[in-house]
Write a protein that holds these residues in place. Structure first.
Motif, PDB file in Angstrom:
ATOM      1  N   PHE A 262      22.328 -15.234   8.597  1.00  0.00           N
ATOM      2  CA  PHE A 262      21.951 -16.602   8.236  1.00  0.00           C
ATOM      3  C   PHE A 262      23.161 -17.292   7.619  1.00  0.00           C
ATOM      4  O   PHE A 262      23.845 -16.689   6.797  1.00  0.00           O
ATOM      5  CB  PHE A 262      20.789 -16.622   7.226  1.00  0.00           C
ATOM      6  CG  PHE A 262      19.512 -16.087   7.784  1.00  0.00           C
ATOM      7  CD1 PHE A 262      18.737 -16.859   8.646  1.00  0.00           C
ATOM      8  CD2 PHE A 262      19.091 -14.804   7.465  1.00  0.00           C
ATOM      9  CE1 PHE A 262      17.562 -16.352   9.177  1.00  0.00           C
ATOM     10  CE2 PHE A 262      17.910 -14.291   7.998  1.00  0.00           C
ATOM     11  CZ  PHE A 262      17.146 -15.068   8.859  1.00  0.00           C
ATOM     12  N   LEU A 263      23.398 -18.519   8.041  1.00  0.00           N
ATOM     13  CA  LEU A 263      24.471 -19.306   7.417  1.00  0.00           C
ATOM     14  C   LEU A 263      23.860 -20.209   6.362  1.00  0.00           C
ATOM     15  O   LEU A 263      22.989 -21.026   6.661  1.00  0.00           O
ATOM     16  CB  LEU A 263      25.210 -20.152   8.457  1.00  0.00           C
ATOM     17  CG  LEU A 263      25.959 -19.406   9.548  1.00  0.00           C
ATOM     18  CD1 LEU A 263      26.719 -20.392  10.432  1.00  0.00           C
ATOM     19  CD2 LEU A 263      26.909 -18.375   8.953  1.00  0.00           C
ATOM     20  N   GLU A 264      24.336 -20.012   5.139  1.00  0.00           N
ATOM     21  CA  GLU A 264      23.834 -20.781   4.006  1.00  0.00           C
ATOM     22  C   GLU A 264      24.998 -21.215   3.139  1.00  0.00           C
ATOM     23  O   GLU A 264      26.150 -20.862   3.409  1.00  0.00           O
ATOM     24  CB  GLU A 264      22.877 -19.918   3.172  1.00  0.00           C
ATOM     25  CG  GLU A 264      21.663 -19.468   3.953  1.00  0.00           C
ATOM     26  CD  GLU A 264      20.832 -18.473   3.165  1.00  0.00           C
ATOM     27  OE1 GLU A 264      20.133 -18.921   2.240  1.00  0.00           O
ATOM     28  OE2 GLU A 264      20.890 -17.273   3.452  1.00  0.00           O
ATOM     29  N   LYS A 265      24.689 -21.949   2.083  1.00  0.00           N
ATOM     30  CA  LYS A 265      25.725 -22.530   1.242  1.00  0.00           C
ATOM     31  C   LYS A 265      26.784 -21.509   0.800  1.00  0.00           C
ATOM     32  O   LYS A 265      27.982 -21.779   0.866  1.00  0.00           O
ATOM     33  CB  LYS A 265      25.079 -23.183   0.014  1.00  0.00           C
ATOM     34  CG  LYS A 265      26.088 -23.905  -0.857  1.00  0.00           C
ATOM     35  CD  LYS A 265      25.430 -24.589  -2.036  1.00  0.00           C
ATOM     36  CE  LYS A 265      26.444 -25.271  -2.933  1.00  0.00           C
ATOM     37  NZ  LYS A 265      27.475 -24.350  -3.451  1.00  0.00           N
ATOM     38  N   HIS A 266      26.364 -20.336   0.391  1.00  0.00           N
ATOM     39  CA  HIS A 266      27.370 -19.378  -0.107  1.00  0.00           C
ATOM     40  C   HIS A 266      28.304 -18.896   1.002  1.00  0.00           C
ATOM     41  O   HIS A 266      29.452 -18.572   0.750  1.00  0.00           O
ATOM     42  CB  HIS A 266      26.709 -18.202  -0.836  1.00  0.00           C
ATOM     43  CG  HIS A 266      25.726 -17.435  -0.014  1.00  0.00           C
ATOM     44  ND1 HIS A 266      24.380 -17.686  -0.041  1.00  0.00           N
ATOM     45  CD2 HIS A 266      25.893 -16.442   0.885  1.00  0.00           C
ATOM     46  CE1 HIS A 266      23.753 -16.863   0.783  1.00  0.00           C
ATOM     47  NE2 HIS A 266      24.646 -16.108   1.368  1.00  0.00           N
ATOM     48  N   ASP A 267      27.802 -18.847   2.242  1.00  0.00           N
ATOM     49  CA  ASP A 267      28.686 -18.506   3.361  1.00  0.00           C
ATOM     50  C   ASP A 267      29.729 -19.600   3.570  1.00  0.00           C
ATOM     51  O   ASP A 267      30.911 -19.314   3.766  1.00  0.00           O
ATOM     52  CB  ASP A 267      27.886 -18.350   4.663  1.00  0.00           C
ATOM     53  CG  ASP A 267      26.906 -17.195   4.611  1.00  0.00           C
ATOM     54  OD1 ASP A 267      27.349 -16.048   4.439  1.00  0.00           O
ATOM     55  OD2 ASP A 267      25.687 -17.447   4.752  1.00  0.00           O
ATOM     56  N   TYR A 268      29.284 -20.845   3.548  1.00  0.00           N
ATOM     57  CA  TYR A 268      30.217 -21.964   3.746  1.00  0.00           C
ATOM     58  C   TYR A 268      31.246 -22.020   2.621  1.00  0.00           C
ATOM     59  O   TYR A 268      32.423 -22.266   2.858  1.00  0.00           O
ATOM     60  CB  TYR A 268      29.466 -23.303   3.830  1.00  0.00           C
ATOM     61  CG  TYR A 268      28.436 -23.368   4.936  1.00  0.00           C
ATOM     62  CD1 TYR A 268      28.726 -22.869   6.205  1.00  0.00           C
ATOM     63  CD2 TYR A 268      27.190 -23.932   4.714  1.00  0.00           C
ATOM     64  CE1 TYR A 268      27.783 -22.929   7.220  1.00  0.00           C
ATOM     65  CE2 TYR A 268      26.240 -24.000   5.722  1.00  0.00           C
ATOM     66  CZ  TYR A 268      26.540 -23.493   6.975  1.00  0.00           C
ATOM     67  OH  TYR A 268      25.614 -23.554   7.970  1.00  0.00           O
TER      68      TYR A 268
ATOM     69  N   GLU B  45      31.457 -14.029  17.807  1.00  0.00           N
ATOM     70  CA  GLU B  45      32.593 -13.674  16.935  1.00  0.00           C
ATOM     71  C   GLU B  45      32.761 -14.706  15.825  1.00  0.00           C
ATOM     72  O   GLU B  45      33.030 -14.360  14.678  1.00  0.00           O
ATOM     73  CB  GLU B  45      33.891 -13.598  17.744  1.00  0.00           C
ATOM     74  CG  GLU B  45      33.922 -12.464  18.744  1.00  0.00           C
ATOM     75  CD  GLU B  45      33.928 -11.089  18.074  1.00  0.00           C
ATOM     76  OE1 GLU B  45      34.553 -10.944  17.009  1.00  0.00           O
ATOM     77  OE2 GLU B  45      33.295 -10.171  18.621  1.00  0.00           O
ATOM     78  N   LEU B  46      32.630 -15.980  16.186  1.00  0.00           N
ATOM     79  CA  LEU B  46      32.767 -17.021  15.171  1.00  0.00           C
ATOM     80  C   LEU B  46      31.640 -16.907  14.143  1.00  0.00           C
ATOM     81  O   LEU B  46      31.860 -17.068  12.946  1.00  0.00           O
ATOM     82  CB  LEU B  46      32.757 -18.412  15.814  1.00  0.00           C
ATOM     83  CG  LEU B  46      34.032 -18.797  16.567  1.00  0.00           C
ATOM     84  CD1 LEU B  46      33.864 -20.171  17.210  1.00  0.00           C
ATOM     85  CD2 LEU B  46      35.245 -18.789  15.651  1.00  0.00           C
ATOM     86  N   TYR B  47      30.459 -16.613  14.642  1.00  0.00           N
ATOM     87  CA  TYR B  47      29.330 -16.486  13.718  1.00  0.00           C
ATOM     88  C   TYR B  47      29.586 -15.358  12.714  1.00  0.00           C
ATOM     89  O   TYR B  47      29.338 -15.513  11.512  1.00  0.00           O
ATOM     90  CB  TYR B  47      28.012 -16.257  14.476  1.00  0.00           C
ATOM     91  CG  TYR B  47      26.808 -16.463  13.586  1.00  0.00           C
ATOM     92  CD1 TYR B  47      26.200 -17.711  13.499  1.00  0.00           C
ATOM     93  CD2 TYR B  47      26.316 -15.434  12.795  1.00  0.00           C
ATOM     94  CE1 TYR B  47      25.122 -17.920  12.646  1.00  0.00           C
ATOM     95  CE2 TYR B  47      25.246 -15.625  11.941  1.00  0.00           C
ATOM     96  CZ  TYR B  47      24.645 -16.868  11.878  1.00  0.00           C
ATOM     97  OH  TYR B  47      23.593 -17.073  11.024  1.00  0.00           O
ATOM     98  N   ASP B  48      30.097 -14.226  13.210  1.00  0.00           N
ATOM     99  CA  ASP B  48      30.442 -13.112  12.315  1.00  0.00           C
ATOM    100  C   ASP B  48      31.396 -13.571  11.223  1.00  0.00           C
ATOM    101  O   ASP B  48      31.286 -13.173  10.070  1.00  0.00           O
ATOM    102  CB  ASP B  48      31.140 -11.983  13.097  1.00  0.00           C
ATOM    103  CG  ASP B  48      30.181 -11.222  13.997  1.00  0.00           C
ATOM    104  OD1 ASP B  48      28.955 -11.326  13.787  1.00  0.00           O
ATOM    105  OD2 ASP B  48      30.661 -10.525  14.909  1.00  0.00           O
ATOM    106  N   LEU B  49      32.325 -14.403  11.639  1.00  0.00           N
ATOM    107  CA  LEU B  49      33.341 -14.889  10.711  1.00  0.00           C
ATOM    108  C   LEU B  49      32.736 -15.796   9.637  1.00  0.00           C
ATOM    109  O   LEU B  49      33.045 -15.691   8.452  1.00  0.00           O
ATOM    110  CB  LEU B  49      34.363 -15.648  11.539  1.00  0.00           C
ATOM    111  CG  LEU B  49      35.620 -16.124  10.882  1.00  0.00           C
ATOM    112  CD1 LEU B  49      36.594 -14.964  10.850  1.00  0.00           C
ATOM    113  CD2 LEU B  49      36.208 -17.257  11.693  1.00  0.00           C
ATOM    114  N   TYR B  50      31.856 -16.698  10.067  1.00  0.00           N
ATOM    115  CA  TYR B  50      31.254 -17.651   9.137  1.00  0.00           C
ATOM    116  C   TYR B  50      30.254 -16.968   8.211  1.00  0.00           C
ATOM    117  O   TYR B  50      30.093 -17.355   7.065  1.00  0.00           O
ATOM    118  CB  TYR B  50      30.500 -18.754   9.893  1.00  0.00           C
ATOM    119  CG  TYR B  50      31.314 -19.553  10.882  1.00  0.00           C
ATOM    120  CD1 TYR B  50      32.641 -19.885  10.631  1.00  0.00           C
ATOM    121  CD2 TYR B  50      30.732 -20.014  12.068  1.00  0.00           C
ATOM    122  CE1 TYR B  50      33.361 -20.631  11.541  1.00  0.00           C
ATOM    123  CE2 TYR B  50      31.452 -20.769  12.982  1.00  0.00           C
ATOM    124  CZ  TYR B  50      32.767 -21.064  12.709  1.00  0.00           C
ATOM    125  OH  TYR B  50      33.471 -21.809  13.600  1.00  0.00           O
TER     126      TYR B  50
END
Ligand SMILES: *[C@@H]1O[C@H](CO)[C@@H](O)[C@H](O)[C@H]1NC(C)=O
Ligand SMILES: *[C@@H]1O[C@H](CO)[C@@H](O)[C@H](O)[C@H]1NC(C)=O
Ligand SMILES: *[C@@H]1O[C@H](CO)[C@@H](O)[C@H](O)[C@H]1NC(C)=O
Ligand SMILES: [Ca+2]
Ligand SMILES: [Ca+2]
Ligand SMILES: [Ca+2]
Ligand SMILES: [Ca+2]
Length: 143
Positions: free
Chosen positions: A96-102, A84-89
């Motif tokens: 994939f979590l990358e700069k634009h996600d952060y 769930e947290l991953y979906d949120l981030y």
């Protein structure tokens, strides 16, 4: 980010309701993630808080598998919550979590848009979030 502190809380308490009151847990998370201790959670500190999950490949990008398997290895009780947290981030939902996600996630917490997160903003955001996701923590069938 942030599951690290949840982990600490869970190890000391072992029950989901140890996360309550959620605003207090959120406050502890703020303190733990304000790495330079200046009372501001800054964009660079968000990067730092995710650094630990980057493993294979070590490429600055955190896949869903890297994130959730790290959690599964360290604290399996938080495995469902980790998805769930991953979906949120993962704001653009590409696994994939990358700069634009952060960047986008950081903006969600920065209510007054001054480019840093105050303790009050952080506690407000995470208080609500933990309240809505707390039931996903596996407490061994007691809840
Ligand atoms: C948490 O919420 C309670 C009840 O609203 C409040 O009394 C308390 O001061 C809050 N604590 C923090 C750390 O925000
Ligand atoms: C979680 O870890 C356990 C033990 O390493 C493993 O057996 C299980 O397949 C993992 N589950 C997921 C969904 O990754
Ligand atoms: C975690 O997810 C699995 C599969 O959807 C479900 O069976 C299990 O009850 C969930 N655990 C918690 C604590 O929500
Ligand atoms: Ca700081
Ligand atoms: Ca990676
Ligand atoms: Ca993404
Ligand atoms: Ca702000």
């Amino acid at each position: 980010m942030l599951l690290l502190l949840l982990v600490a809380v869970l190890f000391s308490g072992c029950l989901a309701n140890e996360l309550e009151p959620y605003n207090l847990t959120a406050q502890q998370m703020f303190l733990a993630n304000d790495f330079n201790g200046d009372g501001k959670f800054e964009r660079a500190e968000l990067d730092l808080s995710f650094y630990i999950y980057d493993s294979e490949p070590l490429d600055g990008i955190i896949s869903r598998l890297e994130y959730t398997s790290y959690i599964n290895k360290t604290t399996p009780t938080l495995y469902n919550l980790s998805h769930e947290l991953y979906d949120l981030y993962d704001i653009d939902n590409d696994n994939f979590l990358e700069k634009h996600d952060y960047d986008a996630f950081f903006k969600l917490m920065d209510y007054d848009e001054n480019s840093w997160i105050s303790e009050q903003e952080f506690v407000h955001y995470w208080g609500i979030l933990l309240e809505s996701l707390g039931h996903l923590i596996d407490v061994g069938g007691t809840k």
